[in-house]
Design an enzyme around this catalytic site. Structure first.
Site, short mmCIF file in Angstrom:
data_model
loop_
_atom_site.label_atom_id
_atom_site.label_comp_id
_atom_site.label_asym_id
_atom_site.label_seq_id
_atom_site.Cartn_x
_atom_site.Cartn_y
_atom_site.Cartn_z
CB ALA A 66 -0.98 -0.09 1.29
CE LYS A 67 6.47 -0.15 -3.10
NZ LYS A 67 5.80 -1.49 -3.05
NE ARG A 68 -2.34 5.35 -0.28
CZ ARG A 68 -3.05 4.29 -0.19
NH1 ARG A 68 -2.37 3.01 -0.25
NH2 ARG A 68 -4.19 4.33 -0.18
CE1 TYR A 78 -2.65 2.35 -2.88
CE2 TYR A 78 -0.43 2.50 -3.92
CZ TYR A 78 -1.36 1.91 -3.14
OH TYR A 78 -0.81 0.72 -2.54
#
Length: 101
Positions: A66-68, A78
């Site tokens: 879930a890395k932006r 995202y």
């Protein structure tokens, strides 16, 4: 994704269930890329929640990627669907990496 998927928002839950059933007992961890679920709105988020629950019940560890600020395709996904990660009960969550030039 093919436009036909827009006609049936439940396709993603069926797909996740199929994949998890197929790999059950063969892998120790599964990794979900949150951006692609988030981009499908409520149907995608429901599928992600189902996938996490199903994997945990089957004894698999769960990694939530879930890395932006990631690479182009996931960053674009995202941008379409921002959420808070605090509600997910997973063993590992990825974070933005620091890349060198």
């Amino acid at each position: 994704m093919p436009a036909a998927f827009d006609l049936d928002p439940d396709w993603i839950s069926r797909y996740v269930s199929f994949v998890l059933t197929t790999i059950e007992g063969q892998v120790g961890f599964v990794k979900f890329q949150s951006a692609y679920f988030e981009a499908w709105g409520l149907a995608g988020m429901s599928a992600l929640a189902l996938g996490i629950r199903t994997a945990k019940r089957a004894g698999m560890g769960v990694i939530l990627d879930a890395k932006r600020g990631d690479i182009g395709p996931t960053a674009a996904a995202y941008a379409r669907a921002p959420i808070s990660l605090r509600h997910w009960q997973v063993e590992i969550t990825t974070s933005k990496s620091i890349a060198s030039p």
